[in-house]
Design a protein around this motif. Structure first.
Motif, PDB file in Angstrom:
ATOM      1  N   PRO A 129      32.440  72.451  28.649  1.00 33.02           N
ATOM      2  CA  PRO A 129      33.088  72.276  27.338  1.00 33.02           C
ATOM      3  C   PRO A 129      34.430  72.977  27.174  1.00 33.02           C
ATOM      4  N   TYR A 130      34.796  73.828  28.120  1.00 36.40           N
ATOM      5  CA  TYR A 130      36.042  74.588  27.976  1.00 36.40           C
ATOM      6  C   TYR A 130      37.284  73.795  28.383  1.00 36.40           C
ATOM      7  N   THR A 131      37.118  72.677  29.069  1.00 37.01           N
ATOM      8  CA  THR A 131      38.275  71.889  29.492  1.00 37.01           C
ATOM      9  C   THR A 131      38.111  70.432  29.080  1.00 37.01           C
ATOM     10  N   VAL A 132      39.241  69.774  28.871  1.00 35.98           N
ATOM     11  CA  VAL A 132      39.261  68.323  28.683  1.00 35.98           C
ATOM     12  C   VAL A 132      40.367  67.749  29.564  1.00 35.98           C
ATOM     13  N   PRO A 133      40.215  66.494  29.973  1.00 35.38           N
ATOM     14  CA  PRO A 133      41.268  65.873  30.774  1.00 35.38           C
ATOM     15  C   PRO A 133      42.382  65.312  29.899  1.00 35.38           C
ATOM     16  N   VAL A 134      43.600  65.533  30.320  1.00 33.92           N
ATOM     17  CA  VAL A 134      44.767  64.938  29.676  1.00 33.92           C
ATOM     18  C   VAL A 134      45.525  64.168  30.749  1.00 33.92           C
ATOM     19  N   TYR A 135      45.772  62.903  30.496  1.00 32.97           N
ATOM     20  CA  TYR A 135      46.509  62.096  31.469  1.00 32.97           C
ATOM     21  C   TYR A 135      48.000  62.230  31.217  1.00 32.97           C
ATOM     22  N   ASP A 136      48.698  62.613  32.265  1.00 36.11           N
ATOM     23  CA  ASP A 136      50.145  62.842  32.238  1.00 36.11           C
ATOM     24  C   ASP A 136      50.797  61.821  33.167  1.00 36.11           C
ATOM     25  N   TYR A 137      52.036  61.416  32.858  1.00 41.59           N
ATOM     26  CA  TYR A 137      52.675  60.322  33.595  1.00 41.59           C
ATOM     27  C   TYR A 137      54.091  60.698  34.020  1.00 41.59           C
ATOM     28  N   ALA A 138      54.529  60.121  35.141  1.00 44.47           N
ATOM     29  CA  ALA A 138      55.840  60.447  35.692  1.00 44.47           C
ATOM     30  C   ALA A 138      56.445  59.239  36.391  1.00 44.47           C
ATOM     31  N   LEU A 139      57.767  59.255  36.450  1.00 45.12           N
ATOM     32  CA  LEU A 139      58.554  58.250  37.175  1.00 45.12           C
ATOM     33  C   LEU A 139      59.421  58.969  38.199  1.00 45.12           C
ATOM     34  N   MET A 140      59.757  58.272  39.271  1.00 44.52           N
ATOM     35  CA  MET A 140      60.703  58.788  40.257  1.00 44.52           C
ATOM     36  C   MET A 140      61.748  57.724  40.524  1.00 44.52           C
ATOM     37  N   THR A 141      63.024  58.118  40.425  1.00 44.32           N
ATOM     38  CA  THR A 141      64.097  57.154  40.679  1.00 44.32           C
ATOM     39  C   THR A 141      64.275  56.927  42.172  1.00 44.32           C
ATOM     40  N   GLU A 142      65.025  55.903  42.486  1.00 38.78           N
ATOM     41  CA  GLU A 142      65.549  55.760  43.836  1.00 38.78           C
ATOM     42  C   GLU A 142      66.539  56.895  44.083  1.00 38.78           C
ATOM     43  N   PRO A 143      66.912  57.199  45.337  1.00 37.02           N
ATOM     44  CA  PRO A 143      67.895  58.266  45.573  1.00 37.02           C
ATOM     45  C   PRO A 143      69.229  57.953  44.887  1.00 37.02           C
ATOM     46  N   LEU A 144      69.812  58.957  44.241  1.00 40.38           N
ATOM     47  CA  LEU A 144      71.104  58.777  43.602  1.00 40.38           C
ATOM     48  C   LEU A 144      72.215  58.754  44.649  1.00 40.38           C
ATOM     49  N   THR A 145      73.225  57.956  44.397  1.00 40.21           N
ATOM     50  CA  THR A 145      74.415  57.992  45.238  1.00 40.21           C
ATOM     51  C   THR A 145      75.209  59.250  44.921  1.00 40.21           C
ATOM     52  N   ALA A 146      76.187  59.552  45.745  1.00 37.09           N
ATOM     53  CA  ALA A 146      77.020  60.734  45.507  1.00 37.09           C
ATOM     54  C   ALA A 146      77.725  60.641  44.162  1.00 37.09           C
ATOM     55  N   ASP A 147      78.218  59.451  43.818  1.00 30.82           N
ATOM     56  CA  ASP A 147      78.908  59.277  42.536  1.00 30.82           C
ATOM     57  C   ASP A 147      77.946  59.431  41.365  1.00 30.82           C
ATOM     58  N   GLN A 148      76.741  58.883  41.486  1.00 30.64           N
ATOM     59  CA  GLN A 148      75.759  59.023  40.409  1.00 30.64           C
ATOM     60  C   GLN A 148      75.381  60.481  40.212  1.00 30.64           C
TER      61      GLN A 148
END
Length: 471
Positions: free
Chosen positions: A263-282
């Protein structure tokens, strides 16, 4: 979200792989065989994430002759340890503010122990040549609303009054000189208290170190039941048993083998994105030359950072609690959250319009009502547990491993004397009260973000009781 922004967000996600970027790696090690039959050992570690692996490693460092077995229900690091943002923080208390509110008399000691713990992680990574892209670049808490800037300025003054310095206040110009977004109004920079790393490579590296030290690891071997066996303990698995003198439980969000802990813990769903590699200019358009991790100061916050190959990880905001606290792999994907996150990313970094996301994923975090880990023993002191890290377990799990081993030894230490270690958070109520309370808290936090930080009666009551909900 405006129609154009919606289209841009949808386009950016069109080719995203539904898997953690960190785990989607050709260098992933082959799983160890499952346990069949019976094994005996001095110490059994249940769980092959950070918590379990640090426990096994430190146990062998303390006593190389100790016979240690580790079992993992799937593969090492497949759950939260391989899906997080890779922020390895010194804080043991889910941030200085939370620690100061709950344990003001011990905060100096807790901060010192946290700094030593992060140093020890860096030392272990270096000594064992663990290639986990460890960068001690620090972190910036960013203000994106005027009331957040005022709060950061006040908090900076408070830390200096208390002698808990090492944090710099950044005005708008200095903040945008570090990382450039039109939404950034200022920030607090902690140069030494946080490192960035590749979370899955840390798991895999710890696993290899453990094997090299003689730890016997069995994957695809869930612990199903724990019971006394003579002077020790037996843990049943699908195809065998492990008889051990001592047991350390590093299962975190998964149902504890000590049922009274659940009872001391509950699950929380967390979400993430990852971009493609940035160019030098970006990359130049954003700045970010010093590669710090960042997190904004809202209640519904984002965390973001650069990977070694200059992708941007962008996560957070939605924290989803499933009714009944169920764990379901179907919840790892939530398209409506990914679309929301993508739109918020381009609002933060409009100069990166046209960038695409390569990966989109989610996973469950173990959260507790005080936001930071709790500890204890069972079965006459032969079983120890640590859980409730609430999203900051990349670093704090190593400290938790030391606490579990201290507790199993039966000897008092600087760690076991802490009020944080000797106390428990408030357990969550049964359903439907847990779901109703968490939903009310989430809606109240969102309303506070939109109303200049004003906390309603519900949040003020939770504050007075020392309760909360976070990811």
């Amino acid at each position: 979200m405006a129609p154009y922004a919606m289209r841009e967000a949808a386009r950016s996600l069109s080719d995203a792989r539904p898997v953690s970027y960190w785990l989607d790696d050709p260098g992933k090690p082959v799983a160890r065989p499952a346990l069949t039959g019976d094994e005996r050992c001095d110490l059994l570690v249940v769980g092959g994430g950070y918590s379990g692996l640090w426990t096994a490693l430190i146990a062998k460092e303390r006593d190389p002759g100790r016979d240690v077995v580790l079992i993992e229900g799937d593969e090492a690091g497949w759950a939260a340890s391989g899906r997080n943002g890779g922020f390895c923080a010194a804080s043991l208390t889910h941030g200085l503010a939370n620690g100061l509110e709950r344990w003001p008399d011990e905060i100096g000691k807790l901060e010192a122990l946290g700094a030593r713990n992060l140093d020890a992680i860096e030392e272990t990574v270096t000594r064992h040549s663990i290639d986990c892209e460890f960068e001690r670049t620090g972190e910036i808490d960013v203000a994106t609303q005027p009331h957040q800037l005022d709060e950061l300025r006040e908090w900076h003054a408070r830390t200096e009054e208390l002698g808990l310095g090492g944090i710099e206040f950044l005005d708008r110009e200095r903040m945008r000189g570090e990382v450039d977004s039109p939404t950034f109004l200022g920030g607090l920079l902690d140069r030494r208290g946080v490192a960035m790393l590749h979370p899955a490579k840390l798991v895999w590296g710890l696993k290899e170190v453990c094997l090299g030290l003689g730890v016997r690891i069995f994957e695809h071997t869930p612990g199903l039941e724990l019971a006394r066996s003579g002077a020790g303990t037996a843990v049943r698995t699908p195809h065998g048993r492990v008889f051990a003198r001592d047991v350390a439980l590093g299962t975190n969000i998964f149902p504890s083998l000590v049922k009274r802990v659940r009872p001391y813990t509950v699950p929380v769903y967390d979400y993430a994105l990852m971009t493609e590699p940035l160019t030098a200019d970006q990359l130049a358009s954003v700045g970010w030359r010093n590669r710090q991790g960042l997190g904004d100061s809202a209640n519904q916050f984002h965390y973001f950072r650069l990977s070694a190959d200059n992708r941007i990880l962008w996560g957070g905001y939605d924290a989803v609690y499933p009714y009944g606290g169920r764990l379901d792999s179907a919840l790892d994907q939530r398209p409506e959250t990914f679309l929301k996150l993508a739109g918020q990313f381009f609002a933060c970094f409009p100069q990166l319009s046209g960038v695409s996301f390569s990966h989109a994923w989610g996973g469950a975090i173990d959260t507790c009502s005080r936001f930071s880990a709790f500890f204890g023993t069972a079965h006459r002191g032969r079983v120890a547990y640590a859980a409730g890290f609430t999203g900051l377990g990349v670093g704090a799990t190593r400290f938790g491993a030391e606490v579990m081993l201290d507790l199993l030894s039966g000897r008092g230490t600087e760690r076991t004397a802490l009020a944080m270690v000797r106390s428990k958070p408030m357990p969550f109520p049964p359903e439907p009260f847990a779901w109703a309370g968490i939903e009310l808290t989430k809606r109240s936090l969102a309303r506070a973000d939109s109303q200049g930080g004003h906390r309603n009666l519900w949040l003020r009551t939770m504050d007075r009781l020392g309760l909360g909900f976070d990811s």
